[in-house]
Enzyme design. Structure first.
Site, PDB file in Angstrom:
ATOM      1  N   HIS A  18       0.839  -1.200   0.000  1.00  0.00           N
ATOM      2  CA  HIS A  18       0.000   0.000   0.000  1.00  0.00           C
ATOM      3  C   HIS A  18       0.878   1.255   0.000  1.00  0.00           C
ATOM      4  CE1 HIS A  18      -3.098  -2.608   2.265  1.00  0.00           C
ATOM      5  NE2 HIS A  18      -3.626  -2.367   1.073  1.00  0.00           N
ATOM      6  N   LYS A  42     -16.854  -6.607   6.213  1.00  0.00           N
ATOM      7  CA  LYS A  42     -15.623  -7.206   6.711  1.00  0.00           C
ATOM      8  C   LYS A  42     -15.584  -7.100   8.219  1.00  0.00           C
ATOM      9  CE  LYS A  42     -12.705  -6.486   2.672  1.00  0.00           C
ATOM     10  NZ  LYS A  42     -11.402  -5.986   2.190  1.00  0.00           N
ATOM     11  N   ARG A  91      -2.058  -5.983  -7.897  1.00  0.00           N
ATOM     12  CA  ARG A  91      -0.999  -6.958  -7.642  1.00  0.00           C
ATOM     13  C   ARG A  91      -0.927  -7.993  -8.745  1.00  0.00           C
ATOM     14  NH1 ARG A  91      -3.366  -8.469  -1.926  1.00  0.00           N
ATOM     15  NH2 ARG A  91      -5.098  -8.445  -3.347  1.00  0.00           N
ATOM     16  N   SER A 129      -3.114  -7.531   3.139  1.00  0.00           N
ATOM     17  CA  SER A 129      -3.368  -7.337   4.571  1.00  0.00           C
ATOM     18  C   SER A 129      -3.725  -8.658   5.249  1.00  0.00           C
ATOM     19  CB  SER A 129      -4.495  -6.322   4.773  1.00  0.00           C
ATOM     20  OG  SER A 129      -4.108  -5.063   4.306  1.00  0.00           O
TER      21      SER A 129
END
Length: 162
Positions: A18, A42, A91, A129
């Site tokens: 990040h 989440k 990514r 994460s």
């Protein structure tokens, strides 16, 4: 005209991947607003307030970066902040499919807002994460995955849970 970009995300926690995107974006845009999404789907490890503080500590050396949070539609938040761009880090190809859909709907909602995709550096292509939390949960070192403030926060958070 000032070029302002929003970098949205859950940042639970912020990783070096990040920070790579934030740092590179700060070189291209006049102003970067890193904004923590309050995603109610989440179950985050860190509160919104903790994530904001960790982002502030981790980006303190970047003068044109500020940290905020938002609820609701990203495009509404972008308008509220008078921004004209969204930066999304990618990514892998799997990230692109989802992000393309989001960019397309945002473009439909406001054709004046551009979405910019930035490929992460190869050294961070595996990093998420979720992986960081999993590694930290078992006490393995994460100093090459996150900034020192995040590493300390992870250790504290997981020591409280045992």
């Amino acid at each position: 005209m000032s070029r302002t970009a929003i970098i949205p995300g859950s940042f639970d926690p912020v990783t070096l991947g990040h920070l790579d995107i934030i740092t590179r974006g700060a070189k291209v845009f006049d102003r970067i607003i890193v904004s923590v999404l309050n995603n109610q789907h989440k179950n985050p490890l860190f509160t919104i307030e903790e994530r904001i503080e960790l982002l502030k500590e981790s980006t303190a050396s970047l003068e044109n970066v500020e940290v905020d949070s938002f609820n609701g539609l990203l495009i509404d938040y972008v308008k509220e902040k008078n921004a004209n761009a969204i930066i999304k880090g990618l990514r892998a190809v799997s990230d692109f499919e989802y992000e393309l859909q989001m960019a397309s709907i945002n473009r439909k909602l406001d054709e004046n807002v551009e979405t910019f995709f930035m490929m992460t550096n190869n050294q961070f292509s595996y990093l998420s994460s979720s992986i960081v939390k999993e590694v930290a949960k078992y006490g393995a070192p994460v100093n090459d995955l996150v900034s020192p403030p995040v590493e300390r926060a992870l250790r504290k958070k997981f020591s409280e849970r045992t």
